[in-house]
Design a protein around this motif. Structure first.
Motif, PDB file in Angstrom:
ATOM      1  N   ASP A  16       0.839  -1.195   0.000  1.00 14.24           N
ATOM      2  CA  ASP A  16       0.000   0.000   0.000  1.00 14.24           C
ATOM      3  C   ASP A  16       0.874   1.244   0.000  1.00 14.24           C
ATOM      4  OD1 ASP A  16      -2.720  -1.161   0.336  1.00 14.24           O
ATOM      5  OD2 ASP A  16      -1.820  -1.932   2.175  1.00 14.24           O
ATOM      6  N   THR A  17       0.484   2.211  -0.817  1.00 12.42           N
ATOM      7  CA  THR A  17       1.187   3.487  -0.880  1.00 12.42           C
ATOM      8  C   THR A  17       0.153   4.594  -0.977  1.00 12.42           C
ATOM      9  OG1 THR A  17       3.081   2.518  -2.032  1.00 12.42           O
ATOM     10  CG2 THR A  17       2.809   4.884  -2.228  1.00 12.42           C
ATOM     11  N   ARG A  18       0.428   5.696  -0.295  1.00 14.34           N
ATOM     12  CA  ARG A  18      -0.454   6.866  -0.362  1.00 14.34           C
ATOM     13  C   ARG A  18       0.368   8.063  -0.824  1.00 14.34           C
ATOM     14  NH1 ARG A  18      -5.195   5.535   1.895  1.00 14.34           N
ATOM     15  NH2 ARG A  18      -5.185   3.847   3.383  1.00 14.34           N
ATOM     16  N   ILE A  19      -0.253   8.853  -1.705  1.00 16.36           N
ATOM     17  CA  ILE A  19       0.386  10.045  -2.249  1.00 16.36           C
ATOM     18  C   ILE A  19      -0.600  11.195  -2.099  1.00 16.36           C
ATOM     19  CG2 ILE A  19       1.373  11.112  -4.311  1.00 16.36           C
ATOM     20  CD1 ILE A  19       1.657   8.223  -5.436  1.00 16.36           C
ATOM     21  N   ARG A  20      -0.110  12.363  -1.683  1.00 17.80           N
ATOM     22  CA  ARG A  20      -0.956  13.557  -1.635  1.00 17.80           C
ATOM     23  C   ARG A  20      -0.388  14.555  -2.638  1.00 17.80           C
ATOM     24  NH1 ARG A  20      -3.474  16.055   3.564  1.00 17.80           N
ATOM     25  NH2 ARG A  20      -5.007  14.542   2.891  1.00 17.80           N
ATOM     26  N   LEU A  21      -1.236  14.944  -3.599  1.00 16.14           N
ATOM     27  CA  LEU A  21      -0.867  15.928  -4.607  1.00 16.14           C
ATOM     28  C   LEU A  21      -1.620  17.217  -4.309  1.00 16.14           C
ATOM     29  CD1 LEU A  21      -1.356  13.592  -7.705  1.00 16.14           C
ATOM     30  CD2 LEU A  21       0.785  14.079  -6.511  1.00 16.14           C
ATOM     31  N   THR A  22      -0.990  18.355  -4.561  1.00 13.96           N
ATOM     32  CA  THR A  22      -1.662  19.633  -4.342  1.00 13.96           C
ATOM     33  C   THR A  22      -1.454  20.561  -5.540  1.00 13.96           C
ATOM     34  OG1 THR A  22       0.263  20.376  -3.083  1.00 13.96           O
ATOM     35  CG2 THR A  22      -1.611  19.556  -1.815  1.00 13.96           C
ATOM     36  N   PRO A  23      -1.995  20.162  -6.702  1.00  9.27           N
ATOM     37  CA  PRO A  23      -1.898  21.049  -7.865  1.00  9.27           C
ATOM     38  C   PRO A  23      -2.743  22.309  -7.639  1.00  9.27           C
ATOM     39  CG  PRO A  23      -3.262  19.141  -8.366  1.00  9.27           C
ATOM     40  CD  PRO A  23      -2.704  18.930  -6.997  1.00  9.27           C
ATOM     41  N   ASP A  24      -2.202  23.455  -8.023  1.00  7.31           N
ATOM     42  CA  ASP A  24      -2.893  24.735  -7.790  1.00  7.31           C
ATOM     43  C   ASP A  24      -4.311  24.750  -8.343  1.00  7.31           C
ATOM     44  OD1 ASP A  24      -0.688  25.774  -6.484  1.00  7.31           O
ATOM     45  OD2 ASP A  24       0.144  26.648  -8.314  1.00  7.31           O
ATOM     46  N   ALA A  25      -4.486  24.249  -9.538  1.00  3.67           N
ATOM     47  CA  ALA A  25      -5.789  24.355 -10.203  1.00  3.67           C
ATOM     48  C   ALA A  25      -6.830  23.360  -9.691  1.00  3.67           C
ATOM     49  CB  ALA A  25      -5.611  24.174 -11.708  1.00  3.67           C
ATOM     50  N   LEU A  26      -6.379  22.285  -9.034  1.00  2.00           N
ATOM     51  CA  LEU A  26      -7.320  21.224  -8.653  1.00  2.00           C
ATOM     52  C   LEU A  26      -7.549  21.105  -7.156  1.00  2.00           C
ATOM     53  CD1 LEU A  26      -6.134  18.398 -11.065  1.00  2.00           C
ATOM     54  CD2 LEU A  26      -8.049  19.969 -11.375  1.00  2.00           C
ATOM     55  N   GLY A  27      -6.687  21.660  -6.352  1.00  2.00           N
ATOM     56  CA  GLY A  27      -6.776  21.460  -4.914  1.00  2.00           C
ATOM     57  C   GLY A  27      -6.132  20.138  -4.530  1.00  2.00           C
ATOM     58  N   THR A  28      -6.310  19.728  -3.304  1.00  2.00           N
ATOM     59  CA  THR A  28      -5.672  18.508  -2.800  1.00  2.00           C
ATOM     60  C   THR A  28      -6.296  17.265  -3.412  1.00  2.00           C
ATOM     61  OG1 THR A  28      -5.135  19.595  -0.726  1.00  2.00           O
ATOM     62  CG2 THR A  28      -5.119  17.191  -0.718  1.00  2.00           C
ATOM     63  N   VAL A  29      -5.430  16.356  -3.859  1.00  2.00           N
ATOM     64  CA  VAL A  29      -5.857  15.072  -4.391  1.00  2.00           C
ATOM     65  C   VAL A  29      -5.073  13.996  -3.651  1.00  2.00           C
ATOM     66  CG1 VAL A  29      -5.970  13.571  -6.413  1.00  2.00           C
ATOM     67  CG2 VAL A  29      -6.313  16.041  -6.680  1.00  2.00           C
ATOM     68  N   ASP A  30      -5.771  13.102  -2.996  1.00  2.00           N
ATOM     69  CA  ASP A  30      -5.138  11.967  -2.338  1.00  2.00           C
ATOM     70  C   ASP A  30      -5.230  10.755  -3.252  1.00  2.00           C
ATOM     71  OD1 ASP A  30      -4.407  13.153   0.172  1.00  2.00           O
ATOM     72  OD2 ASP A  30      -6.541  13.187   0.662  1.00  2.00           O
ATOM     73  N   VAL A  31      -4.121  10.040  -3.380  1.00  2.00           N
ATOM     74  CA  VAL A  31      -4.065   8.857  -4.231  1.00  2.00           C
ATOM     75  C   VAL A  31      -3.628   7.691  -3.362  1.00  2.00           C
ATOM     76  CG1 VAL A  31      -3.090   7.830  -6.313  1.00  2.00           C
ATOM     77  CG2 VAL A  31      -3.358  10.319  -6.163  1.00  2.00           C
ATOM     78  N   ALA A  32      -4.410   6.639  -3.344  1.00  2.00           N
ATOM     79  CA  ALA A  32      -4.068   5.416  -2.610  1.00  2.00           C
ATOM     80  C   ALA A  32      -3.836   4.308  -3.638  1.00  2.00           C
ATOM     81  CB  ALA A  32      -5.192   5.034  -1.653  1.00  2.00           C
ATOM     82  N   LEU A  33      -2.687   3.650  -3.528  1.00  2.00           N
ATOM     83  CA  LEU A  33      -2.329   2.558  -4.427  1.00  2.00           C
ATOM     84  C   LEU A  33      -2.216   1.282  -3.619  1.00  2.00           C
ATOM     85  CD1 LEU A  33       0.573   4.505  -6.108  1.00  2.00           C
ATOM     86  CD2 LEU A  33      -1.632   4.051  -7.158  1.00  2.00           C
ATOM     87  N   ARG A  34      -2.813   0.213  -4.123  1.00  2.00           N
ATOM     88  CA  ARG A  34      -2.715  -1.087  -3.453  1.00  2.00           C
ATOM     89  C   ARG A  34      -2.286  -2.119  -4.484  1.00  2.00           C
ATOM     90  NH1 ARG A  34      -6.389  -5.099  -3.056  1.00  2.00           N
ATOM     91  NH2 ARG A  34      -8.062  -3.661  -3.585  1.00  2.00           N
ATOM     92  N   ARG A  35      -1.169  -2.766  -4.207  1.00  2.00           N
ATOM     93  CA  ARG A  35      -0.679  -3.794  -5.108  1.00  2.00           C
ATOM     94  C   ARG A  35      -1.317  -5.129  -4.751  1.00  2.00           C
ATOM     95  NH1 ARG A  35       5.403  -5.568  -5.202  1.00  2.00           N
ATOM     96  NH2 ARG A  35       4.558  -7.302  -4.086  1.00  2.00           N
ATOM     97  N   ASP A  36      -1.780  -5.829  -5.774  1.00  2.00           N
ATOM     98  CA  ASP A  36      -2.417  -7.131  -5.599  1.00  2.00           C
ATOM     99  C   ASP A  36      -1.836  -8.052  -6.671  1.00  2.00           C
ATOM    100  OD1 ASP A  36      -4.070  -9.213  -4.889  1.00  2.00           O
ATOM    101  OD2 ASP A  36      -5.863  -8.348  -5.790  1.00  2.00           O
ATOM    102  N   GLY A  37      -0.789  -8.777  -6.322  1.00  2.00           N
ATOM    103  CA  GLY A  37      -0.111  -9.617  -7.302  1.00  2.00           C
ATOM    104  C   GLY A  37       0.583  -8.747  -8.332  1.00  2.00           C
ATOM    105  N   ASP A  38       0.246  -8.948  -9.600  1.00  2.00           N
ATOM    106  CA  ASP A  38       0.864  -8.149 -10.659  1.00  2.00           C
ATOM    107  C   ASP A  38       0.013  -6.957 -11.063  1.00  2.00           C
ATOM    108  OD1 ASP A  38      -1.168  -9.498 -11.935  1.00  2.00           O
ATOM    109  OD2 ASP A  38       0.001  -9.976 -13.722  1.00  2.00           O
ATOM    110  N   ALA A  39      -1.031  -6.667 -10.304  1.00  2.00           N
ATOM    111  CA  ALA A  39      -1.934  -5.562 -10.633  1.00  2.00           C
ATOM    112  C   ALA A  39      -1.916  -4.512  -9.527  1.00  2.00           C
ATOM    113  CB  ALA A  39      -3.352  -6.081 -10.815  1.00  2.00           C
ATOM    114  N   VAL A  40      -2.378  -3.328  -9.881  1.00  2.00           N
ATOM    115  CA  VAL A  40      -2.453  -2.215  -8.939  1.00  2.00           C
ATOM    116  C   VAL A  40      -3.879  -1.676  -8.943  1.00  2.00           C
ATOM    117  CG1 VAL A  40      -1.608   0.108  -8.432  1.00  2.00           C
ATOM    118  CG2 VAL A  40      -0.035  -1.606  -9.332  1.00  2.00           C
ATOM    119  N   HIS A  41      -4.398  -1.411  -7.749  1.00  2.00           N
ATOM    120  CA  HIS A  41      -5.698  -0.762  -7.584  1.00  2.00           C
ATOM    121  C   HIS A  41      -5.421   0.676  -7.160  1.00  2.00           C
ATOM    122  CE1 HIS A  41      -7.993  -4.547  -7.731  1.00  2.00           C
ATOM    123  NE2 HIS A  41      -6.905  -5.041  -7.185  1.00  2.00           N
TER     124      HIS A  41
END
Length: 79
Positions: A16-41
């Motif tokens: 599991d990985t979490r990323i927080r992006l704060t692009p000026d035009a979009l505001g805060t965007v949180d991204v959560a990535l979960r690896r499941d075998g050879d795939a990513v959710h």
């Protein structure tokens, strides 16, 4: 972001990985990535409705870009 997803895929201990992006035009965007075998959710979260619409519309392009880099996105959602 694709580079970060590749690092997640290649790191055997990362599930599991979490990323927080704060692009000026979009505001805060949180991204959560979960690896499941050879795939990513991927789960995107934003309090801004317009940002959620942009992210939702961009999901097919993200999946296509990831696929060209050898990363299979098994599922994605926007909250």
């Amino acid at each position: 972001m694709i580079d970060h997803i590749e690092m997640l895929r290649d790191d055997a201990d990362a599930r599991d990985t979490r990323i927080r992006l704060t692009p000026d035009a979009l505001g805060t965007v949180d991204v959560a990535l979960r690896r499941d075998g050879d795939a990513v959710h991927v789960r995107f979260s934003s309090a801004n409705e317009a940002t959620r619409l942009v992210l939702n519309d961009a999901q097919p392009r993200l999946a296509a870009l990831a696929e060209t880099r050898g990363v299979r996105i098994a599922g994605s959602s926007v909250d």
